[in-house]
Design an enzyme around this catalytic site. Structure first.
Site, short mmCIF file in Angstrom:
data_model
loop_
_atom_site.label_atom_id
_atom_site.label_comp_id
_atom_site.label_asym_id
_atom_site.label_seq_id
_atom_site.Cartn_x
_atom_site.Cartn_y
_atom_site.Cartn_z
N HIS B 63 0.93 -1.10 -0.06
CA HIS B 63 -0.12 -0.10 0.14
C HIS B 63 0.67 1.18 -0.01
O HIS B 63 1.91 1.20 0.51
CB HIS B 63 -0.91 -0.19 1.29
CG HIS B 63 -2.15 -0.81 1.01
ND1 HIS B 63 -2.93 -1.34 2.02
CD2 HIS B 63 -2.93 -1.22 -0.14
CE1 HIS B 63 -3.79 -2.18 1.51
NE2 HIS B 63 -3.78 -2.19 0.25
N ASP B 65 1.18 4.03 1.09
CA ASP B 65 1.62 4.95 2.42
C ASP B 65 2.78 4.16 3.14
O ASP B 65 3.41 4.93 3.75
CB ASP B 65 0.48 5.04 3.50
CG ASP B 65 -0.26 3.85 3.79
OD1 ASP B 65 -0.38 2.98 2.83
OD2 ASP B 65 -0.82 3.57 4.86
N ASP B 205 0.39 -3.67 8.53
CA ASP B 205 -0.88 -3.45 8.93
C ASP B 205 -1.70 -4.94 9.16
O ASP B 205 -1.39 -5.53 8.45
CB ASP B 205 -1.79 -2.64 7.89
CG ASP B 205 -1.09 -1.27 7.77
OD1 ASP B 205 -0.32 -0.89 8.27
OD2 ASP B 205 -1.95 -0.49 6.67
N HIS B 263 0.95 3.64 13.64
CA HIS B 263 -0.02 3.68 12.60
C HIS B 263 -1.71 4.26 13.02
O HIS B 263 -2.65 3.74 12.85
CB HIS B 263 -0.56 2.26 11.98
CG HIS B 263 -0.98 2.16 10.28
ND1 HIS B 263 -2.29 2.22 10.00
CD2 HIS B 263 -0.41 2.20 9.20
CE1 HIS B 263 -2.45 2.50 8.71
NE2 HIS B 263 -1.02 2.18 8.08
#
Lengths: 297, 297
Positions: B63, B65, B205, B263
């Site tokens: 991803h 980010d 994540d 995060h």
């Protein structure tokens, strides 16, 4: 309102003090970015400009230091629920490079992004301003940009009244340029004057060039790169950049009102040297710094 | 020396206070990055870590980010004249995504970049530590990483001397585990003790998972995502993230010594709420902040 905010003023590599290249022009609510180096969205947050609201991005060329910030910016826009289209201008032939910046989470991009190839001339027109591109002289195809506010017509109320102009006759006169009033032809220029629109010119990366002088003629503000000091002229030539003196000479020849020097190489921690060199040739020269804000109107 | 520095602690979009995801582990001069969000190189400059010296980058998933910062970082490395190879680890099958990050000025990249597809197990081994990957539970293939310092053998000098061990016999005993000295067999464990190597675990994540508990068992530090508060558990489930409570429960079950929550979603400007929730379950829990430095050894 016409404000210019320096978001990133470094050369190809960032320093503690200078982020990678980007300038914002904020005009009556429109946010336009000129270049978009890595970290531009964070710089916008830092200096109080909403990154989600950017209307258009004008990229000078596709060297990484000028464009990588697009990738994260469009991601943030999407996550914030943006729906308005974003325009990205890039030298013609390099559209696919911008496309490469959008590969991350492509599924996530829920708003239209229109990539437009730039050639010299008018590239964007809004209600009260336009943006023009002109060719620079760098190692790959590179364009400078002119932000030009429309000229504004002001009526001299007293004189108009005296000649019998009233109500809808003002717009009629403005359209037709001349109008018969009480048996006499009134010419528009008799009862009005034109305020020239402001002109901002962004020129990086480049060797000093005649095209820039032409584009920047009479500009209210010329933002020009000055990667090097005069002692490094050889390097500037080799790498197709400019010295501070060369940038100042362009500003002088263009009769610009103000010069801001940017794209400051990491080796120039003491950038005041560059400013000094530039001011010998052009007095109203200033070294850009991240967060610098210039209020034009 | 074993230090952990939080370079970026935001969720998917940056805030004024939090940059995009990245943690550095600095071990005896080696700089390892875990994720590399946009702006990571600038954060390194800010917190006094040389971006040019990074040895390896471990990406949890692709991803944007978590990965966009690679593009600018490798550019800066090249401009600084780096010649050492850079290792980039990415979930197997996503090597080409990393490759897409290197498209800018490819001609400029003058040092080798080795992209390695990650599967679970040992992914990198250095002289005195190794890095292992374990599967996380997110919307796309995602891995957590374990940094494990080698165990260290210490001789108890006095006892060894008493049993007649001296000079080259130490290394012989260490190799063979037992040694005949003066008519008696001396076992290595009689004259030595093992100091367990430090263990740092990076997990983002992800939904809370058994794999993380297993990987983080007895860890000196667990860095776990906590994108949401307990009131947002439904969102956390939908988006495959964790709440602070869930992260704390993982730390508790793994008997970790310390938990750092990262995060942090942009909606949690007041992150102390998350910390409070986590501490109800696991006392030694701390919300990460950009620039946070944890000195382990």
């Amino acid at each position: 309102m016409l404000d210019i905010v320096a978001l990133g003023t470094s050369g190809s590599t960032p320093t503690k003090e200078r982020n990678l290249p980007s300038f914002a022009i904020i005009y009556e609510g429109d946010i336009l970015l000129f270049d978009c180096g890595e970290g531009t969205q964070m710089q916008m947050l830092k200096f109080g400009i909403n990154p989600v609201k950017v209307k258009a991005i004008f990229l000078s060329h596709t060297h990484g230091d000028h464009v990588i910030g697009v990738a994260g910016l469009v991601r943030t826009m999407s996550m914030a629920g943006r729906q308005d289209p974003l325009l990205i201008f890039v030298p013609s032939g390099y559209e696919s490079t911008v496309n490469n910046l959008l590969v991350f989470d492509k599924a996530l991009l829920r708003f239209p992004i229109v990539i437009k190839g730039v050639r010299k001339g008018k590239v964007y027109e809004a209600k009260s301003y336009a943006v023009y591109a002109f060719r620079l002289n760098h190692t790959i195809p590179t364009y400078g940009y002119v932000f030009k506010e429309n000229d504004r017509l002001h009526f001299v109320a007293e004189k108009a009244k005296k000649l019998g102009i009233k109500g809808p006759m003002f717009s009629e006169l403005q359209m037709k340029k001349r109008l018969k009033v009480g048996g006499r032809v009134v010419r528009l220029e008799e009862v009005s004057w034109v305020e020239p629109g402001k002109k901002i010119v962004y020129a990086t990366d480049t060797r000093p060039s005649k095209e820039t002088i032409k584009a920047a003629m009479g500009a209210d503000l010329l933002i020009h790169e000055a990667a090097y000091a005069s002692s490094e002229k050889k390097l500037a030539k080799e790498r197709k950049h400019s010295t501070a003196e060369e940038a100042a000479s362009i500003a002088k020849q263009a009769k610009a009102k103000m010069l801001v020097l940017t794209h400051i190489s990491a080796r120039h921690r003491e950038a005041s040297v560059l400013e000094k060199e530039a001011r010998k040739i052009f007095k109203n020269a200033h070294i850009a710094y991240d967060g610098m804000k210039i209020h034009i109107r």
